[in-house]
Write an enzyme that holds these catalytic residues in place. Structure first.
Site, short mmCIF file in Angstrom:
data_model
loop_
_atom_site.label_atom_id
_atom_site.label_comp_id
_atom_site.label_asym_id
_atom_site.label_seq_id
_atom_site.Cartn_x
_atom_site.Cartn_y
_atom_site.Cartn_z
N ASP A 13 0.80 -1.23 0.00
CA ASP A 13 0.00 0.00 0.00
C ASP A 13 0.83 1.28 0.00
O ASP A 13 0.43 2.31 0.56
CB ASP A 13 -0.97 0.02 1.20
N LYS A 16 1.88 2.12 -5.13
CA LYS A 16 2.40 1.53 -6.38
C LYS A 16 1.48 1.81 -7.56
O LYS A 16 1.94 2.06 -8.67
CB LYS A 16 2.56 0.00 -6.21
N GLY A 40 -4.56 -4.18 -3.86
CA GLY A 40 -5.55 -3.14 -4.16
C GLY A 40 -4.77 -1.90 -4.52
O GLY A 40 -4.14 -1.31 -3.65
N HIS A 41 -4.73 -1.57 -5.80
CA HIS A 41 -3.92 -0.45 -6.27
C HIS A 41 -4.82 0.69 -6.71
O HIS A 41 -5.68 0.53 -7.58
CB HIS A 41 -3.01 -0.90 -7.42
N GLN A 223 1.98 -6.01 -3.17
CA GLN A 223 2.48 -6.13 -1.79
C GLN A 223 3.81 -5.37 -1.64
O GLN A 223 4.00 -4.37 -2.31
CB GLN A 223 2.63 -7.61 -1.39
P1 GDP Z 1 -0.76 0.40 -3.56
O1 GDP Z 1 -1.40 -0.85 -3.10
O2 GDP Z 1 0.71 0.43 -3.32
O3 GDP Z 1 -1.10 0.77 -4.98
O4 GDP Z 1 -1.37 1.55 -2.64
P2 GDP Z 1 -2.93 1.74 -2.24
O5 GDP Z 1 -3.66 2.22 -3.42
O6 GDP Z 1 -3.45 0.52 -1.56
O7 GDP Z 1 -2.80 2.85 -1.10
C1 GDP Z 1 -2.22 4.07 -1.34
C2 GDP Z 1 -3.23 5.18 -1.05
O8 GDP Z 1 -2.55 6.41 -0.95
C3 GDP Z 1 -4.27 5.37 -2.14
O9 GDP Z 1 -5.46 5.78 -1.56
C4 GDP Z 1 -3.68 6.50 -2.99
O10 GDP Z 1 -4.66 7.25 -3.69
C5 GDP Z 1 -3.01 7.33 -1.94
N1 GDP Z 1 -1.79 8.06 -2.36
C6 GDP Z 1 -0.80 7.66 -3.21
N2 GDP Z 1 0.19 8.57 -3.23
C7 GDP Z 1 -0.18 9.57 -2.38
C8 GDP Z 1 0.44 10.78 -1.94
O11 GDP Z 1 1.56 11.13 -2.34
N3 GDP Z 1 -0.25 11.54 -1.03
C9 GDP Z 1 -1.49 11.17 -0.54
N4 GDP Z 1 -2.08 11.96 0.34
N5 GDP Z 1 -2.08 10.04 -0.95
C10 GDP Z 1 -1.44 9.25 -1.83
P1 IMO Z 2 -0.92 -4.15 -2.26
O1 IMO Z 2 -0.47 -4.69 -3.59
C1 IMO Z 2 -0.97 -4.61 2.07
C2 IMO Z 2 -1.07 -8.71 3.62
C3 IMO Z 2 -2.33 -9.15 4.36
C4 IMO Z 2 -1.72 -10.13 5.33
C5 IMO Z 2 -0.62 -10.81 4.53
C6 IMO Z 2 -1.03 -12.15 3.92
O2 IMO Z 2 -2.21 -3.40 -2.33
O3 IMO Z 2 0.18 -3.38 -1.59
P2 IMO Z 2 -2.57 -12.79 1.86
O4 IMO Z 2 -4.03 -12.52 1.60
O5 IMO Z 2 -1.66 -12.22 0.83
O6 IMO Z 2 -2.29 -14.23 2.13
O7 IMO Z 2 -2.26 -12.02 3.26
O8 IMO Z 2 -0.30 -9.89 3.48
N1 IMO Z 2 -1.31 -8.18 2.26
C7 IMO Z 2 -1.22 -6.87 1.94
N2 IMO Z 2 -1.02 -5.80 2.71
N3 IMO Z 2 -1.10 -4.47 0.74
C8 IMO Z 2 -1.27 -5.55 -0.05
O9 IMO Z 2 -1.27 -5.47 -1.40
C9 IMO Z 2 -1.39 -6.82 0.54
N4 IMO Z 2 -1.58 -8.07 0.08
C10 IMO Z 2 -1.52 -8.89 1.13
O10 IMO Z 2 -2.94 -8.07 5.00
O11 IMO Z 2 -1.09 -9.44 6.39
MG MG Z 3 -2.92 -1.54 -1.83
#
Ligand code: GDP
Ligand code: IMO
Ligand code: MG
Length: 442
Positions: A13, A16, A40-41, A223
């Site tokens: 998270d 990415k 979840g991106h 991840q």
């Molecule tokens: P990912 O799984 O690595 O793609 O990240 P997620 O989408 O799960 O979580 C990142 C969250 O941070 C999302 O809600 C993005 O919209 C938000 N985000 C990404 N970059 C920035 C930033 O530079 N500032 C802020 N405030 N939010 C950001």
């Molecule tokens: P993105 O790509 C954050 C975590 C779960 C749990 C562990 C194992 O959005 O960064 P799993 O379902 O993979 O067997 O769970 O990994 N986990 C993540 N945490 N971002 C993710 O993906 C994750 N995918 C799995 O919360 O701790």
């Molecule tokens: Mg994510």
């Protein structure tokens, strides 16, 4: 043209999705190489938000090649729903290709994931319950069902029987679950196959052709390093390798094709699920960061655990990935804090100090963060577009992070929006930074 890998440098998270979407403008293809819909991106464009779980974060560019590589585990139901949802929002998904060798998440994997967690009780990992672990386990046990099997009824049925046989005991509580009925399952998965058929391809060959044609390929990790099954905080990890090294086997290309590795880190740390997190904040500050950063899971909606930036873990991630550049996201979230702490070493239970990430689980589990206090800044960063727009405190913070990580900061996130980034000079000198500079004034 070579390939660039974008990986999470923390516990997932990190942003990415946003960074991949941004870089994809200058690339020819975006490829996922591991994980599944545990990911979840998020991509924010104007007032629209997209949450992608399986489809690569290049899909919003019409006609861009997007590939789900062989290293990904695919829940076909989720993939089809995701495709339909994108189509409903008028996104052209015609460029998607799915590896015929990718493994499929089956209904029994979902049940076994939840049952496994329930059995662990207090010791549970906190998985996303998407069937990821059981699917990778079947892959390793050579009992997996692959995308190509969807195209042959006889083979599909035979393989499902073979995969379920050794699970009889653990599946007994679900005996009457209609989702596990062989006929229903086979019919359902054949329909999925029919729906996905136009996208199924020999993606390893496709990758080779793209690289031979000098196309720029972006490999999008899911991840993060600390969730890596080999190098992360085992057993509190996911069941794949989110490290850059896995981008090769997960897509079928050789390591020499990779030129750059970009590691993404937030300006602080978050983690979803259980497991060690030495710099975790259990106080009001942790709550403040969670609220300001909107730190709730993209996939499961769970509140994310929050803490200060862990430079011990980040340095470890930089090493494991041979990170050529660091992207620091969510710097804006730290605005308004008088003082910002960063974790620069761990203190073990017996008082020893660890500057390197300890390999021993027991040491790690009892480690506490040794913090270095840095001055904060007051200003809102949302409108900053160059380094000189940033307040001195924020610049000093970035310098401190880069120095302790050993990788230059290429890009800084100052808000969720696509345009809310700052390219540094180091970033502009990278392959993609140079391409970005050619097409847009930075
Ligand atoms: P990912 O799984 O690595 O793609 O990240 P997620 O989408 O799960 O979580 C990142 C969250 O941070 C999302 O809600 C993005 O919209 C938000 N985000 C990404 N970059 C920035 C930033 O530079 N500032 C802020 N405030 N939010 C950001
Ligand atoms: P993105 O790509 C954050 C975590 C779960 C749990 C562990 C194992 O959005 O960064 P799993 O379902 O993979 O067997 O769970 O990994 N986990 C993540 N945490 N971002 C993710 O993906 C994750 N995918 C799995 O919360 O701790
Ligand atoms: Mg994510």
């Amino acid at each position: 043209m070579p390939a660039i890998v974008v990986v999470g440098a923390q516990w997932g998270d990190e942003g990415k999705g946003k960074i991949t979407d941004l870089l994809a403008e200058h690339g020819d293809a975006v490829v996922r190489f591991q994980g599944g819909n545990n990911a979840g991106h998020t991509i924010v464009r104007g007032d629209e938000e997209w949450k992608l779980h399986l489809i690569p974060s290049g899909i919003l560019y019409p006609g861009k090649r997007c590939v789900i590589g062989n290293g990904v585990v695919i829940d076909p139901r989720v993939l089809i729903d995701e495709l339909d949802a994108l189509r409903a929002r008028r996104v052209d998904v015609g460029g998607l290709r799915i590896s015929a060798n990718a493994h499929l998440i089956m209904p029994y994997h979902l049940l076994l994931d939840s049952a496994g967690e329930a059995k662990l009780g207090k010791l549970q990992i906190g998985t996303t319950r998407r069937g990821i672990g059981p699917c990778y386990a079947d892959k390793a046990a050579r009992l997996g069902i692959r995308v190509q099997d969807l195209l042959d009824e006889k083979i599909l049925k035979k393989k499902i029987v073979a995969a379920m046989e050794p699970k009889r005991l653990s599946l007994r509580p679900f005996e009457k679950d209609p989702a596990l009925d062989l006929r229903t399952m086979t019919e359902e998965y054949l329909i999925f196959g029919h729906r996905l058929e136009q996208h199924i391809a020999d993606t390893s060959k496709l990758m080779w052709e793209m690289l031979e044609n000098d196309e720029l390929v972006i490999l999008e990790g899911a991840q993060g390093a600390m969730l890596d099954i080999d190098h992360g905080t085992y057993p509190f990890v996911t069941s794949s390798n989110p490290l850059a090294g896995a981008a090769c086997v997960g897509t079928g290309i050789g390591p020499k094709a990779i030129e750059e590795v970009w590691g993404i880190s937030k300006a602080y740390t978050t983690r979803v699920g259980a497991g060690p997190f030495p710099s975790e904040l259990h106080d009001e500050m942790g709550e403040t960061i969670r609220e300001r950063g909107g730190e709730f899971g993209t996939t499961t909606g769970r509140p994310r655990r929050t803490g200060w930036l862990d430079l011990v873990a980040l340095r470890y991630a930089a090493r494991l990935n041979t990170m050529t550049a660091l992207v620091v996201t969510k710097l804006d979230v730290l605005s308004g804090l008088d003082r910002i702490n960063v974790c620069t070493s761990y203190r073990g239970a017996e008082g020893a100090e660890f500057e390197d990430f300890p390999y021993h689980q027991t040491v790690l589990h009892h480690s506490e963060a040794e913090l270095t206090e840095l001055p904060g800044w007051k200003e809102d960063l949302g409108e900053c577009r160059t380094l000189s727009d940033l307040p001195q405190g924020a610049r000093d913070y970035l310098d401190f992070v880069a120095e302790h990580t050993g990788a230059p900061v290429a890009l800084i996130g100052v808000g969720p929006g696509r345009e809310q980034v700052i390219w540094t000079e180091a970033g502009q000198q990278t392959l993609i930074g140079a391409a970005a500079a050619r097409s847009t004034p930075v």
